[in-house]
Design a protein around this motif. Structure first.
Motif, PDB file in Angstrom:
ATOM      1  N   ARG A  66       0.826  -1.201   0.000  1.00  0.00           N
ATOM      2  CA  ARG A  66       0.000   0.000   0.000  1.00  0.00           C
ATOM      3  C   ARG A  66       0.867   1.261   0.000  1.00  0.00           C
ATOM      4  NH1 ARG A  66      -3.934   3.509   1.119  1.00  0.00           N
ATOM      5  NH2 ARG A  66      -3.566   4.845   2.917  1.00  0.00           N
ATOM      6  N   SER A  67       1.916   1.224   0.788  1.00  0.00           N
ATOM      7  CA  SER A  67       2.791   2.374   0.897  1.00  0.00           C
ATOM      8  C   SER A  67       3.366   2.766  -0.475  1.00  0.00           C
ATOM      9  CB  SER A  67       3.908   2.033   1.878  1.00  0.00           C
ATOM     10  OG  SER A  67       4.867   3.035   1.892  1.00  0.00           O
ATOM     11  N   ALA A  68       3.787   1.757  -1.215  1.00  0.00           N
ATOM     12  CA  ALA A  68       4.339   2.032  -2.550  1.00  0.00           C
ATOM     13  C   ALA A  68       3.266   2.563  -3.489  1.00  0.00           C
ATOM     14  CB  ALA A  68       4.970   0.766  -3.134  1.00  0.00           C
ATOM     15  N   ARG A  69       2.054   2.014  -3.367  1.00  0.00           N
ATOM     16  CA  ARG A  69       0.969   2.475  -4.247  1.00  0.00           C
ATOM     17  C   ARG A  69       0.614   3.930  -3.939  1.00  0.00           C
ATOM     18  NH1 ARG A  69      -1.320  -2.469  -3.014  1.00  0.00           N
ATOM     19  NH2 ARG A  69      -2.922  -1.489  -1.724  1.00  0.00           N
ATOM     20  N   VAL A  70       0.549   4.266  -2.638  1.00  0.00           N
ATOM     21  CA  VAL A  70       0.256   5.661  -2.262  1.00  0.00           C
ATOM     22  C   VAL A  70       1.339   6.582  -2.819  1.00  0.00           C
ATOM     23  CG1 VAL A  70       0.205   7.277  -0.321  1.00  0.00           C
ATOM     24  CG2 VAL A  70      -1.106   5.143  -0.201  1.00  0.00           C
ATOM     25  N   GLN A  71       2.592   6.170  -2.627  1.00  0.00           N
ATOM     26  CA  GLN A  71       3.678   7.028  -3.114  1.00  0.00           C
ATOM     27  C   GLN A  71       3.573   7.240  -4.615  1.00  0.00           C
ATOM     28  OE1 GLN A  71       7.627   6.756  -1.662  1.00  0.00           O
ATOM     29  NE2 GLN A  71       8.538   6.964  -3.698  1.00  0.00           N
ATOM     30  N   ALA A  72       3.335   6.153  -5.345  1.00  0.00           N
ATOM     31  CA  ALA A  72       3.279   6.274  -6.806  1.00  0.00           C
ATOM     32  C   ALA A  72       2.127   7.175  -7.225  1.00  0.00           C
ATOM     33  CB  ALA A  72       3.143   4.889  -7.435  1.00  0.00           C
ATOM     34  N   SER A  73       0.965   7.023  -6.582  1.00  0.00           N
ATOM     35  CA  SER A  73      -0.172   7.822  -7.060  1.00  0.00           C
ATOM     36  C   SER A  73      -0.029   9.282  -6.642  1.00  0.00           C
ATOM     37  CB  SER A  73      -1.507   7.225  -6.589  1.00  0.00           C
ATOM     38  OG  SER A  73      -1.567   7.247  -5.183  1.00  0.00           O
ATOM     39  N   VAL A  74       0.554   9.530  -5.486  1.00  0.00           N
ATOM     40  CA  VAL A  74       0.747  10.929  -5.062  1.00  0.00           C
ATOM     41  C   VAL A  74       1.808  11.598  -5.946  1.00  0.00           C
ATOM     42  CG1 VAL A  74       1.584  12.402  -3.189  1.00  0.00           C
ATOM     43  CG2 VAL A  74      -0.062  10.585  -2.699  1.00  0.00           C
ATOM     44  N   HIS A  75       2.910  10.897  -6.214  1.00  0.00           N
ATOM     45  CA  HIS A  75       3.925  11.464  -7.106  1.00  0.00           C
ATOM     46  C   HIS A  75       3.327  11.751  -8.485  1.00  0.00           C
ATOM     47  CE1 HIS A  75       8.050  10.567  -5.093  1.00  0.00           C
ATOM     48  NE2 HIS A  75       7.142  10.846  -4.193  1.00  0.00           N
ATOM     49  N   ALA A  76       2.548  10.808  -8.992  1.00  0.00           N
ATOM     50  CA  ALA A  76       1.947  11.000 -10.318  1.00  0.00           C
ATOM     51  C   ALA A  76       1.004  12.204 -10.305  1.00  0.00           C
ATOM     52  CB  ALA A  76       1.208   9.742 -10.756  1.00  0.00           C
ATOM     53  N   ALA A  77       0.246  12.355  -9.217  1.00  0.00           N
ATOM     54  CA  ALA A  77      -0.684  13.482  -9.118  1.00  0.00           C
ATOM     55  C   ALA A  77       0.081  14.806  -9.153  1.00  0.00           C
ATOM     56  CB  ALA A  77      -1.510  13.372  -7.832  1.00  0.00           C
ATOM     57  N   VAL A  78       1.201  14.864  -8.452  1.00  0.00           N
ATOM     58  CA  VAL A  78       2.010  16.100  -8.467  1.00  0.00           C
ATOM     59  C   VAL A  78       2.480  16.396  -9.888  1.00  0.00           C
ATOM     60  CG1 VAL A  78       4.204  17.143  -7.755  1.00  0.00           C
ATOM     61  CG2 VAL A  78       2.790  15.947  -6.069  1.00  0.00           C
ATOM     62  N   ARG A  79       3.007  15.383 -10.553  1.00  0.00           N
ATOM     63  CA  ARG A  79       3.528  15.618 -11.909  1.00  0.00           C
ATOM     64  C   ARG A  79       2.425  16.074 -12.860  1.00  0.00           C
ATOM     65  NH1 ARG A  79       6.448  10.798 -10.654  1.00  0.00           N
ATOM     66  NH2 ARG A  79       4.921   9.607 -11.833  1.00  0.00           N
ATOM     67  N   GLU A  80       1.259  15.417 -12.777  1.00  0.00           N
ATOM     68  CA  GLU A  80       0.156  15.786 -13.673  1.00  0.00           C
ATOM     69  C   GLU A  80      -0.328  17.207 -13.405  1.00  0.00           C
ATOM     70  OE1 GLU A  80      -1.576  11.258 -13.408  1.00  0.00           O
ATOM     71  OE2 GLU A  80      -2.986  12.930 -13.101  1.00  0.00           O
ATOM     72  N   LEU A  81      -0.575  17.486 -12.123  1.00  0.00           N
ATOM     73  CA  LEU A  81      -1.125  18.807 -11.791  1.00  0.00           C
ATOM     74  C   LEU A  81      -0.139  19.915 -12.120  1.00  0.00           C
ATOM     75  CD1 LEU A  81      -2.853  17.834  -8.443  1.00  0.00           C
ATOM     76  CD2 LEU A  81      -4.007  18.696 -10.494  1.00  0.00           C
ATOM     77  N   GLU A  82       1.137  19.619 -11.928  1.00  0.00           N
ATOM     78  CA  GLU A  82       2.150  20.616 -12.249  1.00  0.00           C
ATOM     79  C   GLU A  82       2.125  20.913 -13.747  1.00  0.00           C
ATOM     80  OE1 GLU A  82       5.873  19.551 -10.461  1.00  0.00           O
ATOM     81  OE2 GLU A  82       6.844  21.334 -11.301  1.00  0.00           O
ATOM     82  N   ALA A  83       2.001  19.854 -14.536  1.00  0.00           N
ATOM     83  CA  ALA A  83       1.966  20.038 -15.990  1.00  0.00           C
ATOM     84  C   ALA A  83       0.694  20.772 -16.425  1.00  0.00           C
ATOM     85  CB  ALA A  83       2.069  18.684 -16.693  1.00  0.00           C
ATOM     86  N   GLU A  84      -0.430  20.453 -15.758  1.00  0.00           N
ATOM     87  CA  GLU A  84      -1.700  21.042 -16.175  1.00  0.00           C
ATOM     88  C   GLU A  84      -1.878  22.484 -15.695  1.00  0.00           C
ATOM     89  OE1 GLU A  84      -3.871  16.758 -15.521  1.00  0.00           O
ATOM     90  OE2 GLU A  84      -4.810  18.529 -14.647  1.00  0.00           O
ATOM     91  N   ARG A  85      -1.544  22.706 -14.424  1.00  0.00           N
ATOM     92  CA  ARG A  85      -1.911  24.003 -13.839  1.00  0.00           C
ATOM     93  C   ARG A  85      -0.721  24.835 -13.406  1.00  0.00           C
ATOM     94  NH1 ARG A  85      -7.219  22.544 -10.202  1.00  0.00           N
ATOM     95  NH2 ARG A  85      -7.804  20.680 -11.375  1.00  0.00           N
ATOM     96  N   GLY A  86       0.454  24.262 -13.478  1.00  0.00           N
ATOM     97  CA  GLY A  86       1.625  25.031 -13.059  1.00  0.00           C
ATOM     98  C   GLY A  86       1.889  24.814 -11.574  1.00  0.00           C
ATOM     99  N   ARG A  87       3.101  25.026 -11.234  1.00  0.00           N
ATOM    100  CA  ARG A  87       3.645  24.777  -9.935  1.00  0.00           C
ATOM    101  C   ARG A  87       2.958  25.561  -8.804  1.00  0.00           C
ATOM    102  NH1 ARG A  87       8.456  24.173  -7.716  1.00  0.00           N
ATOM    103  NH2 ARG A  87       8.133  24.441  -5.501  1.00  0.00           N
ATOM    104  N   GLU A  88       2.617  26.819  -9.098  1.00  0.00           N
ATOM    105  CA  GLU A  88       2.072  27.697  -8.065  1.00  0.00           C
ATOM    106  C   GLU A  88       0.687  27.241  -7.607  1.00  0.00           C
ATOM    107  OE1 GLU A  88       3.861  30.118  -6.605  1.00  0.00           O
ATOM    108  OE2 GLU A  88       5.425  29.249  -7.884  1.00  0.00           O
TER     109      GLU A  88
END
Lengths: 198, 198
Positions: free
Chosen positions: A12-34
């Motif tokens: 579970r820990s690895a799955r949470v990490q992967a999905s949270v990291h992926a969410a950061v990358r996606e949102l950063e690409a879509e909406r920008g870092r700020e």
């Protein structure tokens, strides 16, 4: 945050990490870092905000972890058949990647949300591992003069490459971003290999 | 924040800066770093919070400015009568100050609240100016071999000292804080002066 739970692959820990990291990358690409916030990342990753706070402490620490992941080299240094060529090519690529806009942002993120220095240490360990690969290869080729016919200088130790090739590049990136060119990377390597045959 | 108003000595801008910086230093000493907020600093400095926001943007940028002030060297490098002695003593002291708990905190602060890199550049400029003083002194003594009886190597250029003495020290402080000893500082200087007479 101090002790992060060990991530069992597939757990579970690895799955949470992967999905949270992926969410950061996606949102950063879509909406920008700020635009990033913990609730926004949590919603996208399908976890509760408190899962993120518990595991990462705050947004800056999460961004630091994501940055370190992105700074992990994804290929081995290319093999050009000789130490000088390998180290030069590696240093040129390292300078290129680290001094890019994305590279600078990751280095900054990695350092900022890193109260215990673990992530900064990881960045340095990535570079050291790449340098080790280049030097080991030279040693296997018999390039380092150790046990050779004498006369030739030894290949530089890894620490010398860290101090005199990696450190100057990173110092410039962080403190004085002028002069970061391919020529500069080559000069640093030439100096580190001073005394070795061409 | 981008354009900071030029501080005329004695002008209002300079007075505001001095009182806000002093408030940060006092509050940090009294209550610790974590307790600092813009309203708290403003109250102590006798200005409105919006004065601080207008001038510094946010707390992190204010702390970055305060940190750079504290990293400004307050004395010239000591004159020991010879380049090797001067540069060695300077590097030992630089390593000592920068790797202290306070020094590390200031370096971190200076880098963090520094969106345009101006404060990081200032840190580097302080070190470069100190190195210049040491090298100029050696040149005045005729130590650099330029125009000498030939044979001796030239004193290192300032950039070489920045790349091979300052950068390795700062890289270790930020990325791999082991091995930061007086011996390390001496070895870096010895290597930078390699080829020069003792």
């Amino acid at each position: 945050m101090s002790p992060k739970p060990m991530a069992r692959p597939g757990g579970r820990s690895a799955r949470v990490q992967a999905s949270v990291h992926a969410a950061v990358r996606e949102l950063e690409a879509e909406r920008g870092r700020e635009a990033l916030t913990v609730p926004l990342v949590a919603a996208r990753a399908g976890v509760t905000p408190s899962t993120i706070y518990r595991r990462w402490g705050d947004l800056q620490e999460l961004l630091s972890d994501v940055a370190v992941e992105r700074l992990r080299p994804d290929t081995e240094p290319a093999d050009h058949g000789a130490l000088r060529a390998d180290l030069t090519a590696w240093a040129e690529q390292f300078l290129d990647e680290m001094s890019s806009t994305a590279g600078r942002a990751y280095i900054r993120d990695a350092l900022l949300g890193d109260p215990d220095g673990g992530n900064a240490g990881q960045c340095s360990a990535y570079a050291a591992a790449q340098v080790d690969l280049v030097l080991d290869r030279a040693r296997e080729r018999g390039e380092n003069g150790a046990g050779g016919e004498g006369g030739e200088a030894d290949a530089p130790a890894r620490e010398a490459v860290m101090d005199h090739v990696v450190a100057p590049i990173m110092y410039r990136i962080l403190f004085r971003p002028e002069g970061l060119s391919t020529v500069y990377a080559r000069e640093l390597v030439a100096r580190a290999l001073d005394g070795l045959p061409d």
